[in-house]
Design a protein around this motif. Structure first.
Motif, PDB file in Angstrom:
ATOM      1  N   ARG B  60      45.614   3.421 -16.620  1.00 64.00           N
ATOM      2  CA  ARG B  60      46.224   2.547 -15.606  1.00 64.00           C
ATOM      3  C   ARG B  60      47.728   2.476 -15.777  1.00 64.00           C
ATOM      4  NH1 ARG B  60      42.653  -1.557 -16.529  1.00 64.00           N
ATOM      5  NH2 ARG B  60      44.337  -3.065 -16.467  1.00 64.00           N
ATOM      6  N   LEU B  61      48.172   2.427 -17.035  1.00 64.33           N
ATOM      7  CA  LEU B  61      49.620   2.376 -17.285  1.00 64.33           C
ATOM      8  C   LEU B  61      50.277   3.653 -16.754  1.00 64.33           C
ATOM      9  CD1 LEU B  61      51.788   0.574 -18.707  1.00 64.33           C
ATOM     10  CD2 LEU B  61      51.624   2.147 -20.623  1.00 64.33           C
ATOM     11  N   TRP B  62      49.639   4.796 -17.009  1.00 65.47           N
ATOM     12  CA  TRP B  62      50.164   6.069 -16.504  1.00 65.47           C
ATOM     13  C   TRP B  62      50.279   6.029 -14.981  1.00 65.47           C
ATOM     14  CZ3 TRP B  62      46.623   9.123 -13.559  1.00 65.47           C
ATOM     15  CH2 TRP B  62      47.189  10.277 -13.015  1.00 65.47           C
ATOM     16  N   GLU B  63      49.195   5.565 -14.342  1.00 63.65           N
ATOM     17  CA  GLU B  63      49.174   5.535 -12.881  1.00 63.65           C
ATOM     18  C   GLU B  63      50.272   4.606 -12.340  1.00 63.65           C
ATOM     19  OE1 GLU B  63      45.416   5.425  -9.982  1.00 63.65           O
ATOM     20  OE2 GLU B  63      46.090   3.431 -10.558  1.00 63.65           O
ATOM     21  N   GLN B  64      50.384   3.435 -12.968  1.00 65.85           N
ATOM     22  CA  GLN B  64      51.351   2.443 -12.480  1.00 65.85           C
ATOM     23  C   GLN B  64      52.802   2.848 -12.725  1.00 65.85           C
ATOM     24  OE1 GLN B  64      50.109  -1.202 -14.408  1.00 65.85           O
ATOM     25  NE2 GLN B  64      48.098  -1.119 -13.448  1.00 65.85           N
ATOM     26  N   GLU B  65      53.017   3.589 -13.785  1.00 61.98           N
ATOM     27  CA  GLU B  65      54.398   3.915 -14.149  1.00 61.98           C
ATOM     28  C   GLU B  65      54.840   5.313 -13.735  1.00 61.98           C
ATOM     29  OE1 GLU B  65      56.509   1.764 -15.399  1.00 61.98           O
ATOM     30  OE2 GLU B  65      55.007   0.166 -15.615  1.00 61.98           O
ATOM     31  N   TYR B  66      53.920   6.250 -13.706  1.00 62.70           N
ATOM     32  CA  TYR B  66      54.335   7.646 -13.533  1.00 62.70           C
ATOM     33  C   TYR B  66      53.767   8.350 -12.296  1.00 62.70           C
ATOM     34  CZ  TYR B  66      56.165   7.160 -18.261  1.00 62.70           C
ATOM     35  OH  TYR B  66      56.855   6.750 -19.375  1.00 62.70           O
ATOM     36  N   THR B  67      53.164   7.574 -11.368  1.00 61.53           N
ATOM     37  CA  THR B  67      52.744   8.214 -10.115  1.00 61.53           C
ATOM     38  C   THR B  67      53.276   7.387  -8.945  1.00 61.53           C
ATOM     39  OG1 THR B  67      50.651   7.036  -9.774  1.00 61.53           O
ATOM     40  CG2 THR B  67      50.562   8.970 -11.205  1.00 61.53           C
ATOM     41  N   LEU B  68      53.596   8.069  -7.867  1.00 60.84           N
ATOM     42  CA  LEU B  68      54.157   7.401  -6.689  1.00 60.84           C
ATOM     43  C   LEU B  68      53.182   6.361  -6.137  1.00 60.84           C
ATOM     44  CD1 LEU B  68      56.449   7.309  -4.516  1.00 60.84           C
ATOM     45  CD2 LEU B  68      55.049   8.919  -3.208  1.00 60.84           C
ATOM     46  N   ILE B  69      51.930   6.779  -5.987  1.00 59.87           N
ATOM     47  CA  ILE B  69      50.918   5.874  -5.434  1.00 59.87           C
ATOM     48  C   ILE B  69      50.754   4.638  -6.323  1.00 59.87           C
ATOM     49  CG2 ILE B  69      48.400   5.701  -5.059  1.00 59.87           C
ATOM     50  CD1 ILE B  69      49.807   7.077  -2.774  1.00 59.87           C
ATOM     51  N   GLY B  70      50.726   4.869  -7.642  1.00 59.11           N
ATOM     52  CA  GLY B  70      50.588   3.774  -8.589  1.00 59.11           C
ATOM     53  C   GLY B  70      51.752   2.797  -8.489  1.00 59.11           C
ATOM     54  N   ARG B  71      52.951   3.350  -8.310  1.00 60.53           N
ATOM     55  CA  ARG B  71      54.135   2.502  -8.207  1.00 60.53           C
ATOM     56  C   ARG B  71      54.105   1.670  -6.923  1.00 60.53           C
ATOM     57  NH1 ARG B  71      59.108   3.254 -10.732  1.00 60.53           N
ATOM     58  NH2 ARG B  71      58.884   4.273 -12.752  1.00 60.53           N
ATOM     59  N   ILE B  72      53.633   2.304  -5.853  1.00 56.34           N
ATOM     60  CA  ILE B  72      53.532   1.562  -4.578  1.00 56.34           C
ATOM     61  C   ILE B  72      52.497   0.451  -4.721  1.00 56.34           C
ATOM     62  CG2 ILE B  72      52.824   1.739  -2.148  1.00 56.34           C
ATOM     63  CD1 ILE B  72      53.978   4.626  -2.183  1.00 56.34           C
ATOM     64  N   LYS B  73      51.341   0.818  -5.307  1.00 57.05           N
ATOM     65  CA  LYS B  73      50.296  -0.186  -5.492  1.00 57.05           C
ATOM     66  C   LYS B  73      50.787  -1.349  -6.356  1.00 57.05           C
ATOM     67  CE  LYS B  73      45.986   1.461  -6.415  1.00 57.05           C
ATOM     68  NZ  LYS B  73      45.086   2.471  -7.016  1.00 57.05           N
ATOM     69  N   LYS B  74      51.569  -1.019  -7.377  1.00 56.91           N
ATOM     70  CA  LYS B  74      52.100  -2.055  -8.272  1.00 56.91           C
ATOM     71  C   LYS B  74      53.073  -2.947  -7.504  1.00 56.91           C
ATOM     72  CE  LYS B  74      54.509  -2.536 -12.675  1.00 56.91           C
ATOM     73  NZ  LYS B  74      55.348  -1.818 -13.645  1.00 56.91           N
ATOM     74  N   ALA B  75      53.933  -2.315  -6.686  1.00 58.76           N
ATOM     75  CA  ALA B  75      54.954  -3.063  -5.949  1.00 58.76           C
ATOM     76  C   ALA B  75      54.331  -4.045  -4.963  1.00 58.76           C
ATOM     77  CB  ALA B  75      55.883  -2.093  -5.227  1.00 58.76           C
ATOM     78  N   ILE B  76      53.215  -3.651  -4.362  1.00 57.55           N
ATOM     79  CA  ILE B  76      52.609  -4.569  -3.386  1.00 57.55           C
ATOM     80  C   ILE B  76      51.478  -5.398  -4.016  1.00 57.55           C
ATOM     81  CG2 ILE B  76      53.245  -3.190  -1.347  1.00 57.55           C
ATOM     82  CD1 ILE B  76      50.408  -2.058  -1.331  1.00 57.55           C
ATOM     83  N   GLY B  77      51.442  -5.394  -5.342  1.00 58.51           N
ATOM     84  CA  GLY B  77      50.487  -6.255  -6.058  1.00 58.51           C
ATOM     85  C   GLY B  77      49.038  -5.812  -5.945  1.00 58.51           C
ATOM     86  N   MET B  78      48.834  -4.510  -5.744  1.00 55.99           N
ATOM     87  CA  MET B  78      47.455  -4.033  -5.604  1.00 55.99           C
ATOM     88  C   MET B  78      46.890  -3.443  -6.892  1.00 55.99           C
ATOM     89  SD  MET B  78      46.838  -2.257  -1.932  1.00 55.99           S
ATOM     90  CE  MET B  78      45.403  -1.355  -2.513  1.00 55.99           C
ATOM     91  N   SER B  79      47.679  -3.447  -7.974  1.00 54.97           N
ATOM     92  CA  SER B  79      47.142  -2.870  -9.209  1.00 54.97           C
ATOM     93  C   SER B  79      46.921  -3.957 -10.257  1.00 54.97           C
ATOM     94  CB  SER B  79      48.072  -1.783  -9.739  1.00 54.97           C
ATOM     95  OG  SER B  79      49.353  -2.305  -9.932  1.00 54.97           O
ATOM     96  N   LYS B  80      45.958  -3.689 -11.121  1.00 56.00           N
ATOM     97  CA  LYS B  80      45.576  -4.669 -12.138  1.00 56.00           C
ATOM     98  C   LYS B  80      46.474  -4.495 -13.362  1.00 56.00           C
ATOM     99  CE  LYS B  80      41.421  -5.311 -14.692  1.00 56.00           C
ATOM    100  NZ  LYS B  80      40.150  -4.663 -14.962  1.00 56.00           N
TER     101      LYS B  80
END
Lengths: 220, 425
Positions: B60-80
């Motif tokens: 999850r950390l990889w997805e949130q920090e190192y992928t575009l989709i993960g970063r977008i999801k994090k920015a709009i509060g969609m990631s855990k």
């Protein structure tokens, strides 16, 4: 929108947009992966590992562990069967080759349609069995997240709609063919952003796995 | 270690993510095959022990920090977000239920080196303060005293004096210019004193110069088990400094699995430069002596025996043929377990599991896999080349009321040395 309008849109602009998203998405994906880099191994190596890396790309298609072989027979066989069936359906059907030809400028020989049809049916049945396995096997049930099911559906739909279009089942042909192409568009759009990327990355993963082992002198 | 916090843990974990990690996460299809390669899963059937699940927070950390989709999801509060509670839960999965044995790495159909991933995951866990108490204690003792078990130089010297009396020869300490520098594991110093005597006898026969450094004799490295590169680097540095000071050509890693990984494979990468000396496992050195005709043995063992491959030597280390060559010198009834060599099953206590009290019960459950392997063979003796495996197997055999003596390969060879061929050591 009539059936013909819909069909013309998906096979024209729709497919083009989806293909562009697919290509750009995969480019981004590889950029995201390779920009991270990897530290050089400073240990005294037993070999460069390059050869072992390439060897592992091939050998990892089978098992080296007798216990795992016994206990993952279904996953292993079903995985092979569905992937081969899908490969035949995508790449060896005459109309598909025509489409690749317009994109790539060259084609290749097709398989007789009844064989592709059979491969599609086998692939669909196997995919259903794989889904059943995923929701009943305790390990798979535990590991599975929403994306696993979405990706399953994204893979299954083009097979199902393709089969329906070929056999002129249930709905007007233009609609079914349009939906078939739309399902392929969806697959292409989601591809770079889901675990579907394994279709490309697994070969590089296997290479790294074998290479890192090969540096230590471990033969796989 | 500076104070452990979630923030430090996530930062440390983020720094661990490299190209192979991103590739591995991009390739995993949740097929679950790694479960059947892991003895902690096969013996408990707990799906949470599926190897790839042990690195889920890192994914999850990889997805949130190192992928575009993960970063977008994090920015709009969609990631855990990753929380302390979650990492606390994962402590059981990635320490108690993982010996870093590497079997999952060998079966993953997409080629993920899951062991490489879990080793990195532990860097984040340790920095976040979610490492087991037993490993924290061992690491502190290793840094402060020089040994995870608190063994000090006088204990080693006492053992050396004892060996000198038995053998009638000097155990060389701090000899500059010796060809080999021998490291020991605390477990050997405390439990298997016969190892030092065996090495001394063999080197005397081979006519090779060797020494022990009084400044760095400990080979084990709690740093790589707990997942702290800082600690691991400090412990490796001590060995490197001593070896450079004594100008030895080769440093010998003892009969210990992870010590070999630590000094042989991780060592130069930890200190950031190549070593000016070779690092070899004792079995590699003995096999070289054999090939050069310097290891002369007589007689054969009567017992039917098998060899337990320590994971860090075979799968993670590439020392596969050497123990077999050596065993065949002294045994005529040597049989292999069904899965052996690079696919051997772990004893259940590697990778820091043995130092982790929280895993005491689980490691005995995991031992059942080794038990089934042994049940199929009907052997009289089990030979191995890792003091940690040896302790675990002895304990497991005892608990399961199995009467199979466990011996170290080096000492078994020493017992068969041709005695009339003495050379000054």
């Amino acid at each position: 929108m009539t059936a013909v309008d819909f069909l013309l849109w998906v096979r024209g602009p729709g497919l083009t947009i989806a293909s562009i998203i697919f290509v750009l998405g995969m480019t981004l994906k590889f950029f995201e992966i390779f920009m991270l880099g990897r530290k050089k191994n400073l240990a005294e190596l037993r070999g460069s590992g390059v050869k072992e890396g390439f060897k592992t790309i091939v050998t990892r298609s089978g098992h080296v562990d007798t216990y795992s072989t016994r206990h993952t027979k279904f996953t292993h066989i079903a995985g092979w069967v569905f992937h081969i069936g899908m490969f035949i359906a995508i790449f060896l059907l005459a109309p598909h080759i025509e489409i690749f030809k317009t994109f790539l400028g060259f084609g290749w020989p097709a398989l007789p349609t009844p064989i592709v049809d059979l491969a599609t049916v086998i692939s669909m049945i196997t995919l259903l069995a794989i889904l059943f396995h995923r929701i009943t096997n305790p390990v798979l049930k535990y590991l599975s997240v929403g994306q696993d099911y979405v990706v399953w559906a994204l893979t299954f739909l083009p097979l199902l709609t393709g089969y329906m279009a070929y056999h002129h089942l249930f709905f007007r042909y233009e609609w079914v063919l349009g939906v078939h192409i739309l399902s392929v568009c969806l697959l292409l759009v989601f591809f770079p952003f889901t675990k579907l990327t394994h279709a490309f990355t697994l070969f590089i993963s296997r290479w790294y796995n074998g290479m890192m082992a090969g540096e230590k002198g471990v033969q796989q | 270690m500076s104070e452990a916090t979630l923030e430090r843990g996530l930062k440390a974990l983020k720094e661990q993510i490299d190209t192979p990690i991103a590739l591995f996460f991009s390739s995993c299809t949740h097929c679950g095959m790694c479960a059947t390669a892991c003895l902690f899963y096969t013996e408990t059937e707990n799906p949470a022990y599926t190897p790839i699940n042990k690195v889920e927070p890192m994914r999850r950390l990889w997805e949130q920090e190192y992928t575009l989709i993960g970063r977008i999801k994090k920015a709009i509060g969609m990631s855990k977000p990753i929380t302390d509670e979650e990492l606390e839960e994962w402590q059981e999965y990635c320490y108690n239920a993982c010996s870093l044995c590497g079997r999952c790495t060998m079966v993953c159909p997409v080629g993920n080196d899951i062991t490489y991933m879990i080793r990195k995951m532990r860097e984040g866990m340790a920095a976040a303060g979610h490492a087991p108490e037993g490993l924290i204690g061992a690491s502190k003792r290793a840094v402060k005293i020089g040994s995870p078990m608190g063994v000090k130089l006088p204990a080693l010297q006492a053992q050396a004096r004892h060996a000198e009396k038995d053998l009638g020869m000097e155990i060389p300490f701090d000899v500059e210019g010796a060809e080999y520098m021998m490291l020991m594991s605390s477990m050997e110093i405390m439990n298997y004193p016969e190892y030092m005597e065996a090495v001394a006898k063999i080197f005397r026969q081979a006519g090779k110069t060797w020494t022990i450094s009084s400044e760095a004799f400990e080979a084990t490295n709690s740093g790589i088990q707990i997942g702290s590169s800082d600690i691991a680097r400090e412990l490796v540095s001590r060995v490197v400094t001593a070896a450079e000071k004594l100008k030895v050509k080769t440093v010998i890693s003892p009969e210990c699995g992870h010590a070999y990984t630590a000094i042989r494979w991780e060592g130069p990468n930890l200190i950031g430069r190549k070593f000016p000396f070779h690092v070899k496992h004792i079995l590699e050195v003995l096999d070289e002596f054999r090939a050069e005709g310097l290891l002369k043995t007589e007689g054969f063992e009567e017992a039917r025996m098998t060899f337990h491959d320590p994971c860090q030597l075979v799968r993670r280390g590439g020392v596969v043929e050497q123990p077999r060559n050596l065993l065949n010198m002294v045994s005529k009834d040597f049989v292999e377990m069904k899965d052996h060599g690079i696919m051997n099953w772990c004893c259940g206590a590697g990778g820091g599991v043995s130092a982790n009290e929280d895993a005491a019960e689980l490691k005995m459950q995991a031992f059942k896999r080794k038990k089934s392997q042994l049940d199929e063979l009907n052997v009289d003796t089990l030979v191995t080349a890792c003091a940690n495996c040896r302790i675990q197997i002895e304990e497991g055999l005892e608990e399961n009321e199995m009467d199979i003596p466990v011996v170290g390969l080096t000492e078994m060879l020493a017992e068969h040395l041709v005695e009339d061929n003495k050379t000054e050591g």
